[in-house]
Design a protein around this motif. Sequence first.
Motif, PDB file in Angstrom:
ATOM      1  N   TYR A 199       0.829  -1.201   0.000  1.00  0.00           N
ATOM      2  CA  TYR A 199       0.000   0.000   0.000  1.00  0.00           C
ATOM      3  C   TYR A 199       0.869   1.259   0.000  1.00  0.00           C
ATOM      4  N   LEU A 200       0.323   2.341  -0.531  1.00  0.00           N
ATOM      5  CA  LEU A 200       1.040   3.606  -0.604  1.00  0.00           C
ATOM      6  C   LEU A 200       0.880   4.376   0.708  1.00  0.00           C
ATOM      7  N   VAL A 201       1.993   4.625   1.378  1.00  0.00           N
ATOM      8  CA  VAL A 201       1.982   5.367   2.637  1.00  0.00           C
ATOM      9  C   VAL A 201       3.096   6.413   2.583  1.00  0.00           C
ATOM     10  N   LEU A 202       2.759   7.656   2.935  1.00  0.00           N
ATOM     11  CA  LEU A 202       3.732   8.750   2.895  1.00  0.00           C
ATOM     12  C   LEU A 202       3.934   9.339   4.283  1.00  0.00           C
ATOM     13  N   ASP A 203       4.999  10.117   4.431  1.00  0.00           N
ATOM     14  CA  ASP A 203       5.227  10.840   5.679  1.00  0.00           C
ATOM     15  C   ASP A 203       4.147  11.903   5.876  1.00  0.00           C
ATOM     16  N   ASP A 255       2.294  15.416  15.682  1.00  0.00           N
ATOM     17  CA  ASP A 255       3.493  14.620  15.913  1.00  0.00           C
ATOM     18  C   ASP A 255       3.684  13.648  14.741  1.00  0.00           C
ATOM     19  N   PRO A 256       4.589  13.942  13.804  1.00  0.00           N
ATOM     20  CA  PRO A 256       4.771  13.076  12.626  1.00  0.00           C
ATOM     21  C   PRO A 256       5.125  11.645  12.968  1.00  0.00           C
ATOM     22  N   ALA A 257       5.649  11.423  14.180  1.00  0.00           N
ATOM     23  CA  ALA A 257       6.039  10.062  14.558  1.00  0.00           C
ATOM     24  C   ALA A 257       4.841   9.148  14.730  1.00  0.00           C
ATOM     25  N   ARG A 258       3.663   9.711  15.014  1.00  0.00           N
ATOM     26  CA  ARG A 258       2.495   8.843  15.192  1.00  0.00           C
ATOM     27  C   ARG A 258       1.410   9.087  14.128  1.00  0.00           C
ATOM     28  N   ILE A 259       1.779   9.768  13.042  1.00  0.00           N
ATOM     29  CA  ILE A 259       0.834  10.068  11.968  1.00  0.00           C
ATOM     30  C   ILE A 259       1.425   9.623  10.637  1.00  0.00           C
ATOM     31  N   PHE A 260       0.608   9.106   9.751  1.00  0.00           N
ATOM     32  CA  PHE A 260       1.071   8.819   8.393  1.00  0.00           C
ATOM     33  C   PHE A 260      -0.026   9.156   7.392  1.00  0.00           C
ATOM     34  N   ASN A 261       0.398   9.393   6.165  1.00  0.00           N
ATOM     35  CA  ASN A 261      -0.474   9.877   5.095  1.00  0.00           C
ATOM     36  C   ASN A 261      -0.791   8.738   4.131  1.00  0.00           C
ATOM     37  N   VAL A 262      -2.066   8.438   3.964  1.00  0.00           N
ATOM     38  CA  VAL A 262      -2.463   7.377   3.030  1.00  0.00           C
ATOM     39  C   VAL A 262      -2.999   7.960   1.724  1.00  0.00           C
ATOM     40  N   THR A 263      -2.728   9.217   1.484  1.00  0.00           N
ATOM     41  CA  THR A 263      -3.059   9.969   0.259  1.00  0.00           C
ATOM     42  C   THR A 263      -4.571  10.077   0.060  1.00  0.00           C
ATOM     43  N   THR A 264      -5.037   9.943  -1.174  1.00  0.00           N
ATOM     44  CA  THR A 264      -6.461  10.153  -1.480  1.00  0.00           C
ATOM     45  C   THR A 264      -6.955   9.111  -2.485  1.00  0.00           C
ATOM     46  N   GLY A 265      -8.242   9.197  -2.778  1.00  0.00           N
ATOM     47  CA  GLY A 265      -8.825   8.370  -3.826  1.00  0.00           C
ATOM     48  C   GLY A 265      -8.680   6.879  -3.603  1.00  0.00           C
ATOM     49  N   ALA A 321      -8.002   1.858  -0.361  1.00  0.00           N
ATOM     50  CA  ALA A 321      -7.370   0.560  -0.146  1.00  0.00           C
ATOM     51  C   ALA A 321      -6.698   0.495   1.225  1.00  0.00           C
ATOM     52  N   CYS A 322      -5.956   1.551   1.588  1.00  0.00           N
ATOM     53  CA  CYS A 322      -5.260   1.563   2.874  1.00  0.00           C
ATOM     54  C   CYS A 322      -6.234   1.523   4.046  1.00  0.00           C
ATOM     55  N   LEU A 323      -7.258   2.363   3.984  1.00  0.00           N
ATOM     56  CA  LEU A 323      -8.214   2.437   5.087  1.00  0.00           C
ATOM     57  C   LEU A 323      -9.005   1.134   5.225  1.00  0.00           C
ATOM     58  N   HIS A 324      -9.356   0.530   4.089  1.00  0.00           N
ATOM     59  CA  HIS A 324     -10.034  -0.773   4.144  1.00  0.00           C
ATOM     60  C   HIS A 324      -9.112  -1.814   4.789  1.00  0.00           C
ATOM     61  N   ALA A 325      -7.822  -1.766   4.480  1.00  0.00           N
ATOM     62  CA  ALA A 325      -6.882  -2.722   5.068  1.00  0.00           C
ATOM     63  C   ALA A 325      -6.830  -2.558   6.586  1.00  0.00           C
ATOM     64  N   LEU A 326      -6.881  -1.317   7.046  1.00  0.00           N
ATOM     65  CA  LEU A 326      -6.853  -1.065   8.486  1.00  0.00           C
ATOM     66  C   LEU A 326      -8.121  -1.573   9.169  1.00  0.00           C
ATOM     67  N   THR A 327      -9.263  -1.292   8.570  1.00  0.00           N
ATOM     68  CA  THR A 327     -10.523  -1.750   9.185  1.00  0.00           C
ATOM     69  C   THR A 327     -10.667  -3.267   9.078  1.00  0.00           C
ATOM     70  N   ASP A 328     -10.147  -3.849   7.997  1.00  0.00           N
ATOM     71  CA  ASP A 328     -10.197  -5.307   7.863  1.00  0.00           C
ATOM     72  C   ASP A 328      -9.383  -5.989   8.958  1.00  0.00           C
ATOM     73  N   ASP A 329      -8.360  -5.271   9.458  1.00  0.00           N
ATOM     74  CA  ASP A 329      -7.543  -5.819  10.548  1.00  0.00           C
ATOM     75  C   ASP A 329      -8.155  -5.562  11.921  1.00  0.00           C
ATOM     76  N   GLY A 330      -9.359  -4.983  11.939  1.00  0.00           N
ATOM     77  CA  GLY A 330     -10.071  -4.801  13.193  1.00  0.00           C
ATOM     78  C   GLY A 330      -9.948  -3.436  13.829  1.00  0.00           C
ATOM     79  N   HIS A 331      -9.233  -2.515  13.165  1.00  0.00           N
ATOM     80  CA  HIS A 331      -9.067  -1.175  13.725  1.00  0.00           C
ATOM     81  C   HIS A 331     -10.300  -0.307  13.434  1.00  0.00           C
ATOM     82  N   ARG A 332     -10.592   0.602  14.338  1.00  0.00           N
ATOM     83  CA  ARG A 332     -11.745   1.489  14.208  1.00  0.00           C
ATOM     84  C   ARG A 332     -11.285   2.892  13.830  1.00  0.00           C
ATOM     85  N   LEU A 333     -11.908   3.486  12.830  1.00  0.00           N
ATOM     86  CA  LEU A 333     -11.575   4.832  12.384  1.00  0.00           C
ATOM     87  C   LEU A 333     -12.558   5.834  12.980  1.00  0.00           C
ATOM     88  N   ILE A 334     -12.018   6.928  13.499  1.00  0.00           N
ATOM     89  CA  ILE A 334     -12.854   7.976  14.089  1.00  0.00           C
ATOM     90  C   ILE A 334     -12.257   9.335  13.726  1.00  0.00           C
TER      91      ILE A 334
END
Length: 359
Positions: free
Chosen positions: A36-40, A61-71, A76-89
């Motif tokens: 997956y595409l992940v940026l600083d 705090d850039p150490a605990r944040i990452f950019n999954v871009t757009t579109g 794809a990235c956000l679905h991967a996170l939720t598929d692993d059981g994480h909750r987005l808020i």
Amino acid sequence: MSLELEITATPRETLVWAPTPVAAEQLRRALVDDGYLVLDADPVELTGDGLIPDGEHLEFDPARIFNVTTGPDANACLHALTDDGHRLIWHRWQTKRLARKVWGVPVAIPRKSAPRPGSTESAIHFGGPVRSNRGLGLRLSRDTYATINKRSSSPRWSREDDPELWDAIDWAYEDPEHRFHTDEWCEQQRELALANFDLNMAHFASLDRDEFERALQEVVASNPGMVEVTNLAQWDGVGGLYIMVLDDYCQVYVGATSDWTGIAKRIRQHWTGRKEFDRLIWGDEKTSIISIDSFRALDTTRIFALKTGSSFDGENPLLEQFPAKFTLNRVMGGRDVARFAGIVGISAVMRSRDSSEIS
């Protein structure tokens, strides 16, 4: 382990906020390894979109944040996170474009009364509110002092800049670009940092409180115009010299700032910042001074300030008035410290503990 991940979104980026730097690094690595595409993360977009409240830029705090871009990439990235059981808020800064989904992935809208992840403590301090962030609390704690963060805080450089040094420290990094430290190095750094923490605590405990108070009062009395601060907001946009007093540790920190930053903002930066994991040791682990940025807001029990237009010229003379054993400054004061260090070497501007005092 499932996590609650906060989200901010602008038309040009989508940021994922993890509860801790360690969690962020684990999530980011897992996503990258899966293709997956992940940026600083960078605060420019949030700033331009007006999403960062006044006075809260340092909470980014850039150490605990990452950019999954757009579109599609963000989807794809956000679905991967939720598929692993994480909750987005939605993050509390997200006051625009609040919706039940972002890029097609469900995001919860927080209740106004709901506590923010990793930030539950608050207090009124020097006339204004302070709150903990990143789970650090409002006072220095050994439990959170040396939390491992594998990301290097050093400016980017390459082997061509200094081949000998690059090769000498290559063992400490797990990637070819020297951006992430190895687990072995991190464990060693943590062990040394905690040993140094304990040495500093022993040093603080050995100090005479009456002697400390006499030294402080002598310095204040010898600087006409130096006053005790009770309402920090009154020093917004005021340049000058300041003394942060940490009575529980018999320590002071001497600083200087311009009116462009102001004394109030500079002190709040110390309270909300965090010394990078790979910079907890300054020089030798037996003589390194704990950074003022490792202490928290409620550790500062008194503040003295002096309004002046030539604050940086007076910073080092003010610092030198205190016995070194009572100070937290890691380098000599003055605007040209970095340039001076570049000429004569960093050791010429470093300040450290006398090893005989903290052993």
